[in-house]
Design a protein around this motif. Structure first.
Motif, PDB file in Angstrom:
ATOM      1  N   GLU A 172       0.955  -1.156   0.102  1.00  0.00           N
ATOM      2  CA  GLU A 172       0.079  -0.179  -0.096  1.00  0.00           C
ATOM      3  C   GLU A 172       0.903   1.279   0.060  1.00  0.00           C
ATOM      4  OE1 GLU A 172      -2.507  -0.692   3.675  1.00  0.00           O
ATOM      5  OE2 GLU A 172      -0.754   0.632   4.827  1.00  0.00           O
ATOM      6  N   ARG A 207      -7.772  -3.507  -0.593  1.00  0.00           N
ATOM      7  CA  ARG A 207      -7.402  -2.320  -1.107  1.00  0.00           C
ATOM      8  C   ARG A 207      -6.001  -2.103  -1.276  1.00  0.00           C
ATOM      9  NH1 ARG A 207     -10.597  -2.136   3.140  1.00  0.00           N
ATOM     10  NH2 ARG A 207     -10.432   0.151   3.561  1.00  0.00           N
ATOM     11  N   PRO A 232      -5.911  -2.637  -7.328  1.00  0.00           N
ATOM     12  CA  PRO A 232      -7.275  -2.309  -7.082  1.00  0.00           C
ATOM     13  C   PRO A 232      -7.098  -0.770  -7.741  1.00  0.00           C
ATOM     14  CG  PRO A 232      -6.098  -2.050  -5.203  1.00  0.00           C
ATOM     15  CD  PRO A 232      -5.217  -2.852  -5.897  1.00  0.00           C
ATOM     16  N   PHE A 280      -9.366   3.027  -7.951  1.00  0.00           N
ATOM     17  CA  PHE A 280     -10.086   3.713  -7.293  1.00  0.00           C
ATOM     18  C   PHE A 280     -10.569   4.977  -8.179  1.00  0.00           C
ATOM     19  CE2 PHE A 280      -7.096   1.796  -4.450  1.00  0.00           C
ATOM     20  CZ  PHE A 280      -7.982   1.100  -3.677  1.00  0.00           C
ATOM     21  N   ARG A 338      -4.971   4.386   1.706  1.00  0.00           N
ATOM     22  CA  ARG A 338      -5.849   3.222   1.639  1.00  0.00           C
ATOM     23  C   ARG A 338      -7.302   3.650   1.448  1.00  0.00           C
ATOM     24  NH1 ARG A 338      -6.821  -1.816   5.463  1.00  0.00           N
ATOM     25  NH2 ARG A 338      -6.971  -3.277   3.999  1.00  0.00           N
ATOM     26  N   PRO A 342     -13.452   1.148   0.771  1.00  0.00           N
ATOM     27  CA  PRO A 342     -13.718   0.333  -0.226  1.00  0.00           C
ATOM     28  C   PRO A 342     -14.888   0.644  -1.089  1.00  0.00           C
ATOM     29  CG  PRO A 342     -14.587  -0.411   1.985  1.00  0.00           C
ATOM     30  CD  PRO A 342     -13.664   0.761   2.207  1.00  0.00           C
ATOM     31  N   CYS A 381     -13.660   1.934  -4.517  1.00  0.00           N
ATOM     32  CA  CYS A 381     -12.988   1.081  -5.331  1.00  0.00           C
ATOM     33  C   CYS A 381     -13.933   0.600  -6.617  1.00  0.00           C
ATOM     34  CB  CYS A 381     -12.432  -0.042  -4.663  1.00  0.00           C
ATOM     35  SG  CYS A 381     -11.029  -1.056  -5.249  1.00  0.00           S
TER      36      CYS A 381
END
Lengths: 65, 810
Positions: free
Chosen positions: A14, B703, B741, B743, B752, B755, B758
């Protein structure tokens, strides 16, 4: 990017710093991997759109005419 | 439902009976709405048959009026003149004949011939005056007495129809052997033959009861503060064989003893042999006189007893008297509430369970660790499992899974080093009634069995340890909980997750531990204890293992047991886990650690926009001709670029680039655009990858960007989701994958993103172990640059697809 150990060899990443943001891809990346100008242009437009969304300005891609 | 019991004693219907007070007592009891009406003796002051019949009719009528079952035992005044049970007077049998027989004929004679109202009524105290003519009365009285049946006998053990209670009714009015000496006065004794008969009846009982209650007139424990006048003092009124009686109560696990006799209310608890397995805590409750004139405003007392569904006993004592009726309120001189320790209730429940189950266990430890990807890893240790069985048994362990979870079969193992005996493990799939064609995963369960020999269950017993795992076993976010439910499903607790363990046999210690991943560190779990709605009734397993069969039960929260055990649930900062450590857990109960899913406020504008964009993309996939040409070109550019960045450069390599979009309706990801290097054949766009599964499902759920290489990643939880396809051309095994992922543009720069922002996942896969993907796994600098570039470009291309479609509605 921050690496997250999920066990048994599984990992995930991340963003961890400003350099990891999706709008921070440098032109060198496209050159180094010999990525097409069309793809690079797509990315530049996207980066402009992100900047515009952040500042409230009209995206450059929309005013190039 | 809780059981409610009104306990009265020592009415002493006679010259000093307070009729007004009795009316007030009845009115208050009616408000309490009892299931049982217990009168522990001395209904009358003198054992006159007419008085006894009036008392019987009054109590019977009152019990009917309040829809309660009436329970009575005789007191010394019900069988001895002036209550003197010491050889001064002969024990009379009118009480037994009247209370334990059909007295319809006697009632008819009294009412028709005497013209009496058979109630606790002044007219009954002086029937001669009521009847008028003395001569006539003599004849009628003879008729009345002769109309009473000759014999009557009380059942020693009784099971009320309306509640789950076992009652023992003891007659303590036998003339004590030691009290044949006149000094004994109002002492009592339970006949040895009665005790023997009671013991025999109790030993035959196998049916579970919530509580066992004994009703007796004399006190089994000394009454404090009752020295009083010499006639009321010890040893003139004691139960001469109280120790023998108490021993029987302990042996047969009586929970509550109700008595009267001394007109002195008292609540006490005796914990016989508290540290010993044979010990048992008993509550002993004395009522004062219900309606005798005392001259004091608080000289009378009645008790209310409430027995919770878990067997916990609470007592309310109401004091009243001259000029004031009973109420369930007021200061300590008027109203006192006693609540027994819940620990006692738990101990009694354990003892009762031990009566039923031929097995028990010293310690059960269930450790659960939740991973960052919502997978659950379990480690169960059983220590000292013993049984009084004459054969080998199969121990069953049932594991229930969340609807969208799946059992990782190859993770089931008995840890051999921890087994005290050689045990055999078998795994079976079990589905419950909830499973159906529409959702085959719903209600899925696994059952595994441990075979143990008779020998293994002796001595210190069997010890073993089993591990298992299930993937995607918990919702990681509140958004996930929302996605997996519909608005109609959202009853209380819809956004909660839990870990639970059901206690199926007597157990000395339960240890549950739960470890959260860092992303759930903010969760604050709580303990919830639940019992089956049928508790304490449940069947034992038909396998003969001695375990309770608690499948398909309706579970109810038990706030009291939860309150009792909640302090045993704490965070262990040293090991970073939550720990429940309970002694004597309730058998038949489900211990549940519950936490709310992590939620965050959604930006409704973005959430709505993302949902619309997903729908637009999925719509285009359903009709591929609707894709605008620039979109297809843009996706080709992305496929080529990812091929350039991640490809191994080997000619035989087969590569795939796929854009999958989240479909809320199916809680899954669906492909919308795919490019395969080895074929022009279009993929079937109707397949789906459930949220959390495969690399794409996991990347979307977390994610996070997820690289995977077959040689490097051995996790059974994170692995490719198989694409069945139609033929060998479709079934290419991928050996390295990168899932990224994608977004919404306004959230894509967050560390991050949530959800709901996404859109889906862009996936690159190779039939070879792509060096760049291995480099990402190992966090090599150059590969990380490739990852940053790839995810940026993937976002840009998806953004262009969305913009194209917005300009060209499909």
């Amino acid at each position: 990017m921050r690496r997250i150990d999920l066990g048994e060899g599984a990992v995930a990443f991340e963003p961890d710093s400003a350099a990891d943001r999706v709008d921070q891809v440098s032109d060198e990346f496209f050159k180094r991997y010999n990525i097409s100008e069309e793809a690079a242009e797509l990315y530049r437009r996207y980066r402009s759109a992100i900047e515009a969304a952040a500042t409230g300005a009209r995206p450059k891609a929309d005013v190039k005419d | 439902m809780a059981i409610r019991l009104a306990h009265l004693s020592d009415l002493h219907f006679g010259r000093k009976f307070d009729f007004g007070l009795w009316s007030a007592v009845k009115a208050e009891i009616k408000r309490f709405d009892p299931d049982l009406l217990v009168v522990s003796g001395d209904m009358v002051d003198e054992p006159e048959p007419l008085h006894l019949l009036a008392a019987k009719c009054e109590l019977r009528s009152f019990a009917e009026d309040v829809a309660a079952e009436l329970v009575v035992v005789p007191g010394n005044h019900d069988v001895f003149a002036s209550g003197l049970a010491s050889g001064l007077s002969q024990r009379q049998d009118w009480f037994d004949r009247i209370f334990f027989n059909d007295t319809a004929e006697a009632e008819r004679v009294a009412e028709e011939e005497f013209g009496l109202r058979l109630r606790l009524d002044p007219s009954v105290l002086n029937p001669k005056r009521a009847a008028g003519l003395f001569k006539k009365v003599i004849g009628v009285e003879d008729d009345f007495r002769s109309s009473i049946p000759a014999r009557g006998e009380q059942d020693l053990v009784r099971r009320p129809a309306n509640c789950d209670v076992l009652l023992a009714q003891l007659d303590s009015t036998r003339v004590p052997t030691a009290a044949l000496d006149p000094i004994g006065l109002a002492t009592g004794e339970v006949d040895k033959a009665d005790l023997a008969a009671l013991r025999e009846e109790l030993s035959k009982i196998s049916q579970p009861y919530l509580v066992r209650i004994a009703v007796i007139h004399h006190h089994v424990l000394p009454i404090a503060f009752s020295g009083g006048r010499w006639l009321g003092a010890e040893p003139f009124m004691v139960l001469s064989n109280a120790g023998t009686v108490l021993s029987l109560f302990k042996e047969h696990h009586f929970d509550l003893v109700l008595h009267g006799h001394k007109h002195v209310p008292q609540y006490s608890r005796i914990d016989l042999m508290p540290q010993h397995e044979a010990g048992y805590p008993i509550a002993v409750l004395a009522a004062g006189s219900a309606a005798l004139q005392t001259g004091s405003a608080t000289g009378n007392c009645l008790n209310y007893v409430t027995i919770s569904e878990n067997g916990h006993i609470e007592v309310e004592a109401c004091y009243y008297g001259a000029g004031s009726g009973p109420t369930r309120s007021g200061g300590p001189d008027r109203y006192v509430r006693y609540s027994e320790s819940l620990v006692s209730a738990k101990r009694r429940a354990l003892r009762r369970a031990e009566e039923r189950h031929p097995i028990r266990c010293r310690c059960r430890e269930l450790a659960c660790e939740i991973t960052e990807s919502g997978d659950l890893q379990f480690d169960l240790t059983i220590k000292g499992f013993r049984g009084d069985v004459r054969r080998s048994i199969l121990r069953e362990h049932r594991v229930g899974l969340a609807d969208d979870s799946w059992f990782v079969d190859d993770r089931l193992e008995v840890v051999r080093d921890n087994c005290s005996h050689d045990v055999k493990l078998e795994l079976q799939v079990e589905r419950d009634a909830g499973a159906g064609a529409d959702n085959p995963r719903k209600g899925q369960k696994r059952r595994f069995t441990i075979a143990a020999s008779e020998e293994a269950l002796r001595g210190d017993g069997l010890s073993y340890r089993v591990r298992w795992a299930c993937a995607n076993g918990t919702n990681l976010t509140r958004w996930e909980a929302e996605e997996r439910t519909t608005a109609e499903d959202r009853a209380d607790g819809w956004d909660e997750e839990w870990l639970s363990d059901t206690i199926t046999h007597p157990l000395d210690r339960l240890l549950l531990t739960l470890k959260f991943p860092p992303s759930l560190a903010a969760c604050r779990p709580v303990l919830e204890c639940r019992r089956p709605s049928s508790y304490p009734a449940y069947e034992l397993s038909q396998t003969g293992s001695g375990d309770a069969d608690l499948r398909d039960k309706e579970w109810l929260k038990d706030d009291k047991i939860t309150e009792c055990d909640k302090d045993q649930f704490q965070y262990d900062p040293v090991n970073g886990l939550w720990r429940l450590d309970v002694a004597d857990p309730m058998v038949g109960y489900n211990y549940r650690i519950v936490w709310k899913t992590v939620g965050e406020l959604a930006d409704i504008e973005i959430k709505t926009e993302v949902a619309q964009q997903r729908e637009m993309l999925l719509g285009a996939a359903r009709d591929p001709r609707s894709w605008p040409q620039p979109s297809l070109k843009a996706f080709d550019e992305l496929a080529n670029a990812l091929g350039t960045v991640f490809a191994s450069g080997v000619a035989r390599e087969k590569r795939i680039v796929e854009f999958m979009v989240y479909d809320s309706a199916g809680v899954s990801l669906r492909p919308v655009l795919t490019r395969r290097s080895w074929t022009e054949k279009p993929v079937k766009y109707d397949y789906q990858v459930p949220l959390g599964r495969g690399l794409a499902g996991a990347a979307f759920q977390q994610r996070r960007d997820m690289p995977w290489a077959k040689s490097h990643t051995h996790s059974p939880f994170i692995k490719p989701y198989p694409y069945e396809g139609e033929d060998d051309e479709d079934r290419v095994e991928l050996k390295s994958i990168l899932a990224m992922p994608i977004f919404h543009i306004k959230q894509a720069s967050l560390k991050r993103p949530p959800p709901w922002s996404c859109l889906g996942v862009v996936l690159f896969g190779s039939s070879l172990e792509a060096r760049a993907i291995l480099g990402i796994i190992q966090k090599k600098k150059k590969s990380m640059e490739a990852l940053r570039g790839a995810r940026g470009l993937a976002h840009a291309v998806v953004d262009s697809l969305v913009k194209d479609l917005e300009g060209h509605p499909s």
